[in-house]
Design an enzyme around this catalytic site. Structure first.
Site, PDB file in Angstrom:
ATOM      1  N   SER A 127      -1.764   5.708   2.235  1.00 58.76           N
ATOM      2  CA  SER A 127      -3.026   4.751   2.081  1.00 58.76           C
ATOM      3  C   SER A 127      -2.788   4.339   3.228  1.00 58.76           C
ATOM      4  O   SER A 127      -1.966   4.112   3.673  1.00 58.76           O
ATOM      5  CB  SER A 127      -2.753   4.207   0.506  1.00 58.76           C
ATOM      6  N   HIS A 129       1.035   3.140  -7.627  1.00 54.88           N
ATOM      7  CA  HIS A 129      -0.370   4.586  -8.155  1.00 54.88           C
ATOM      8  C   HIS A 129      -1.741   4.413  -8.614  1.00 54.88           C
ATOM      9  O   HIS A 129      -2.376   5.267  -9.559  1.00 54.88           O
ATOM     10  CB  HIS A 129       0.307   5.246  -8.434  1.00 54.88           C
ATOM     11  N   LEU A 151       0.672  -1.094  -0.159  1.00 58.28           N
ATOM     12  CA  LEU A 151      -0.204  -0.053   0.302  1.00 58.28           C
ATOM     13  C   LEU A 151       1.135   1.615  -0.045  1.00 58.28           C
ATOM     14  O   LEU A 151       2.013   1.050   0.782  1.00 58.28           O
ATOM     15  CB  LEU A 151      -0.545  -0.457   1.475  1.00 58.28           C
ATOM     16  N   ASP A 152       0.103   2.595  -0.966  1.00 58.75           N
ATOM     17  CA  ASP A 152       1.790   3.240  -0.937  1.00 58.75           C
ATOM     18  C   ASP A 152       1.690   3.915   0.575  1.00 58.75           C
ATOM     19  O   ASP A 152       0.429   3.548   1.062  1.00 58.75           O
ATOM     20  CB  ASP A 152       1.103   3.747  -2.539  1.00 58.75           C
ATOM     21  N   PHE A 153       2.577   4.812   0.801  1.00 58.55           N
ATOM     22  CA  PHE A 153       2.801   5.851   2.133  1.00 58.55           C
ATOM     23  C   PHE A 153       1.260   6.888   2.215  1.00 58.55           C
ATOM     24  O   PHE A 153       1.586   6.127   3.500  1.00 58.55           O
ATOM     25  CB  PHE A 153       3.588   7.008   1.320  1.00 58.55           C
TER      26      PHE A 153
END
Length: 192
Positions: free
Chosen positions: A66, A145, A62-64
């Site tokens: 999120s 993303h 999961l990105d930073f």
């Protein structure tokens, strides 16, 4: 019979290997990196008790910025199954947007979108409009993303992105951001 990471192995009545698979879910907060190590930012692994960290890796990122469901394990075969496109594991997200949604988004998501950077067309994704600025996206890919880029086609900025589920496993609503819980082998096997 082949020996693998979790085989019970004895030799001359001495236990040589007796590893147990471990599975955890975490409610990842925003501002935390989906990595085992990072020199600048706190990682998902850093949020675990020191005794719980040993040998764990992240099964899906999961990105930073999120939040939501992230899985940790020491079972490489299981994490590869979850990320394999052949298994078509559905990931579901709650998305809050800057501008209102309309029906045109649903059609565009269902057709897939061309991403020039990778030179691919995304797999079809399902968008459900919850309210004017909130949607629920279900997809089987996890391109860089991807959700932000898909809404970016409409010049609509994602304000919040929260993963609700992976396959048949939903985030435990009682877990506060940064908290985790242990999954049973049965829960882990039933995700697919």
């Amino acid at each position: 019979q082949s020996i693998h990471q979790f085989s019970h192995v004895t030799f001359d009545q001495k236990v040589i290997q007796n590893n147990k698979p471990r599975y955890m879910m975490m409610n990842k907060p925003t501002g935390v990196v989906s990595a085992t190590k990072d020199l600048r930012h706190k990682t998902v692994i850093d949020l675990l008790e020191k005794d719980d960290r040993d040998g764990l890796h992240i099964a899906g990122r999961l990105d930073f910025n999120s939040s939501g469901l992230i899985l940790l394990t020491n079972d490489g075969r299981w994490s590869r199954q979850l990320s394999s496109p052949a298994n078509k594991v559905i990931k579901r997200y709650h998305v809050e947007l800057e501008k209102p949604l309309d029906e045109s988004y649903i059609l565009a998501f269902s057709k897939g979108m061309y991403f020039a950077y990778e030179g691919i067309i995304t797999q079809p994704a399902k968008l459900k409009i919850i309210s004017s600025h909130i949607g629920e996206v279900s997809l089987i890919e996890g391109r860089y993303h991807q959700i932000k880029r898909m809404f970016g086609r409409f010049q609509n900025k994602v304000l919040q992105l929260h993963r609700l589920s992976i396959g048949n496993l939903a985030l435990d609503a009682k877990l506060e951001p940064g908290q985790n819980s242990v999954l049973s082998k049965e829960d882990a096997d039933n995700i697919l």
